[in-house]
Enzyme design. Structure first.
Site, PDB file in Angstrom:
ATOM      1  N   LYS A  87      33.021  33.373  43.355  1.00 55.54           N
ATOM      2  CA  LYS A  87      33.791  33.004  44.363  1.00 55.54           C
ATOM      3  C   LYS A  87      32.684  32.038  45.177  1.00 55.54           C
ATOM      4  O   LYS A  87      33.449  31.512  46.463  1.00 55.54           O
ATOM      5  CB  LYS A  87      33.957  34.374  45.298  1.00 55.54           C
ATOM      6  CG  LYS A  87      34.850  35.457  44.787  1.00 55.54           C
ATOM      7  CD  LYS A  87      36.205  35.102  45.091  1.00 55.54           C
ATOM      8  CE  LYS A  87      36.796  36.404  44.537  1.00 55.54           C
ATOM      9  NZ  LYS A  87      38.191  36.187  44.900  1.00 55.54           N
ATOM     10  N   ASP A 133      35.827  37.696  54.041  1.00 53.96           N
ATOM     11  CA  ASP A 133      37.058  37.695  53.126  1.00 53.96           C
ATOM     12  C   ASP A 133      37.560  38.965  52.940  1.00 53.96           C
ATOM     13  O   ASP A 133      36.786  40.054  52.489  1.00 53.96           O
ATOM     14  CB  ASP A 133      36.907  37.091  51.524  1.00 53.96           C
ATOM     15  CG  ASP A 133      38.007  36.690  51.035  1.00 53.96           C
ATOM     16  OD1 ASP A 133      39.022  36.649  51.813  1.00 53.96           O
ATOM     17  OD2 ASP A 133      38.202  36.573  49.839  1.00 53.96           O
ATOM     18  N   HIS A 170      49.081  42.378  46.633  1.00 53.62           N
ATOM     19  CA  HIS A 170      47.932  41.861  45.807  1.00 53.62           C
ATOM     20  C   HIS A 170      46.871  42.907  45.336  1.00 53.62           C
ATOM     21  O   HIS A 170      46.827  42.912  44.282  1.00 53.62           O
ATOM     22  CB  HIS A 170      47.475  40.746  46.546  1.00 53.62           C
ATOM     23  CG  HIS A 170      45.961  40.378  45.903  1.00 53.62           C
ATOM     24  ND1 HIS A 170      45.871  39.464  44.705  1.00 53.62           N
ATOM     25  CD2 HIS A 170      44.703  40.411  46.250  1.00 53.62           C
ATOM     26  CE1 HIS A 170      44.557  39.415  44.373  1.00 53.62           C
ATOM     27  NE2 HIS A 170      43.929  39.903  45.380  1.00 53.62           N
TER      28      HIS A 170
END
Lengths: 423, 423
Positions: B261, B134, B141
């Site tokens: 996550k 990721d 962001h």
């Protein structure tokens, strides 16, 4: 039936003194030879018992599982059969190799088919690794790193004694002992530089670790308690988590290590079962403050495993630079697995979970060059007089480990890896 | 031969207005039905072209590859055949479905065999994911998170504009759209608490992302340049990287996100090829300071893809809470891949590389509840009048995305996922 672990067992196969591969061990691996395609084997002394050949000889016919698992290129399908099968196979092999038993001992033709010299075999990566997780569970290592990189007075971060801190690593770059790799390049930003540069790492380091292999899968949403954890663990390996410290220092904020750790991670070829390690269990580290209930456990959850790291320069004999022990781990495998699954994260057979660097409390027991040389300030001297702050091109780093008690030794063999110059 | 992307192409299959699955798209997925075992398919309008059936009908006989790849449970074996085969298959299917071509159009029996209604099919995870990475490549962001969690005046960390920052995620917990999952538990330490607690996350968040699928493997030690990157990318998916913000805040120092996550990450079922997205390429973000040479690239490396996120409460209609765009990405896929491999890290067919949350510059374009509600301080109102700071039990979160130009739409369908109460 006597236990496979019984200290009185002797094998009719010659076991050299100080061999890691006694009849009480019987670790599993995958090997090939010039003549034989990849297959499963069990190490015994200087030999390998070829499990595929042993299966063809009918030695497992009554055990009621698909013998084709031994002709696979990884152990995953065998492991997925479950603990009763792992145990039945290890028990059967203990019998076949036991001096009290004659079936294989007295059958020269069968021995010729299923006993292979390790020196004639190439060991392969024993598992297909789905996911690889690395923990950070040695308190001495975490303290040393905190002292050096953060605040000597508050070396441990606030979460460290509450969480077996871990992160996801890269599965694709895990290789088996005996490999060579080129010094990796990466982005670094020296403290005195305006902008970063791309270049070969200047601070190549090993990390002395062990890893465990998941033996039983779960579904997404399931949890594994500390009490159930052992049923989900097939066995253990030695692990060297090669690290590029300069790359790590620049990249790791805020999402953790990435390219500093995914260029080469090395496992030893033989997976020592938890069953074989059972006699060497010792009490865990005293955990204060008390951990949350889902991390509590009972019984002896650490293991007394001597660990060492040696550096062998290109043209010199090796120098041992670290003597540590798995018993120094603050967090146990059972706690790591309970934590990893407390949110419902699923695990799969063949997943690898590494300990993090295993340092002991004393200087001689630090598990990385970063700690051994205290960030390069105290170089170590090799047998040829050369000094090392970190690892040089041409160096081979060798991790070894074994447990020993009551005259019985159960070891892991070697996890060795050689650094070539950057390309 | 006209290109598969030609805007003038029309299909004889009915394509509803605003369908994501035009004849210019032809994305690949894996599906099954009550009658059919898992197999590869291509979406067209409200149908799926069953590639296994089409292969049995002889439509690919001259293309010279093993047609068994279409009867596999993932696309990996097909993808491993390489870009010439992906292109040949997509071109052939474009022809079969083109209104100008009669082979399949005039063969009702063949249509009955190989055209399946999507409503009758269940979509499966289209790839076996070896490793999942990721990134963190949206500047808006990263800036928003830095402002909220660190220093508003220095929101971006020093490495952010030099490195496409990324970390390894968990491959096992990636699932396909349409799933439900239980709100995960995890360790949290509220700011006012003495000690942490284990409990269901209170701050469950989505992350609007896309991901790309590796289409060509490398060996350990190899690098992939930005110029070569596209040859290693099969296509793109929508991605929702579910996150437990309270767990993340407590666990992530110093090694990054872990259990916050890895309880559920969701992909859309259809992989849109880079070829299909080619007409929607736009210039990349202006990168200042200049990146290091290994990260430089030429050409249009961003893509204009409209992205949105909707929340659908248990008993109410959905509310769109975010409209963003892939073109807001600071770092391109080509740069991400060049960086990921600059140290020799090997990649494998089926690896997944996600973008990180894709926020735009405006409030309406933020890609997570963390940003949309600014850490819960500005709740959003649903169609039933209820408010959301984060995601509630019973909520379904739906990510959608499409590119559109010259009257041609190429879309991804939905990436939807429902939250059940904690167990």
């Amino acid at each position: 039936m006597i236990s496979a672990n019984d200290p009185s067992r002797r094998s009719w196969v010659t076991i050299p003194a100080n061999s890691d591969f006694t009849i009480q061990n019987l670790p599993f691996g995958i090997f090939k030879t010039a003549q034989l395609t990849p297959r499963a084997g069990i190490a015994i002394g200087e030999h390998i018992l070829d499990l595929a050949a042993a299966a063809e000889l009918g030695y497992f016919n009554d055990l009621n599982f698909d013998l084709a698992v031994f002709r696979a290129t990884t152990l995953n399908d065998f492991i997925a059969l479950g603990r009763p099968v792992w145990r039945a196979v290890r028990d059967r092999v203990a019998s076949l190799l036991d001096a009290q038993h004659t079936t294989l001992q007295n059958d020269a033709a069968a021995q010729a088919r299923c006993l292979i010299l390790q020196s004639a075999a190439t060991m392969l990566l024993p598992i297909q690794i789905g996911d690889y997780t690395d923990f950070y569970s040695s308190i001495d290592h975490a303290t040393n790193m905190g002292k050096m990189l953060r605040d000597p007075a508050n070396a441990l971060l606030p979460n460290w004694k509450h969480i077996p801190v871990g992160y996801h690593g890269r599965a694709s770059s895990v290789v088996v002992s005996g490999n060579q790799f080129r010094r990796p390049k990466g982005q670094q930003k020296p403290a005195d530089a305006e902008v970063p540069v791309l270049g070969p790492t200047k601070l190549l380091d090993f990390e002395l670790e062990t890893a465990f292999v998941i033996g039983r899968s779960t579904q997404l949403g399931e949890t594994v308690s500390t009490a159930q954890a052992e049923e989900h663990i097939f066995g253990m390996l030695l692990f060297n988590d090669w690290s590029a410290r300069d790359v790590q220092g620049w990249e790791y904020i805020p999402l953790g290590p990435f390219l500093s750790k995914n260029f080469c991670s090395v496992v030893s070829p033989w997976i020592v079962t938890l069953d074989a390690l059972e006699p060497f269990r010792v009490a865990g580290y005293t955990q204060e403050p008390k951990v949350l209930p889902y991390l509590e456990y009972t019984g002896n959850c650490n293991i007394d495993i001597h660990l060492e790291v040696a550096i062998r320069p290109e043209a010199a004999s090796e120098t041992v630079v670290c003597r540590s022990n798995y018993k120094y781990m603050y967090w146990t495998m059972e706690q790591q697995l309970a934590h990893h699954t407390c949110n419902g994260c699923n695990i799969n057979v063949g997943d690898l979970m590494a300990s993090g660097t295993i340092s002991g409390p004393d200087e001689g027991s630090f598990g990385s060059m970063m700690e051994i040389t205290w960030r390069g300030t105290k170089p170590v001297t090799m047998s040829d007089g050369s000094e090392r702050k970190f690892i040089n091109d041409g160096d081979t780093v060798i991790v070894r480990g074994y447990a020993e008690k009551n005259g019985v030794r159960v070891g892991f063999g070697e996890c060795a890896s050689k650094v070539l110059p950057a390309s």
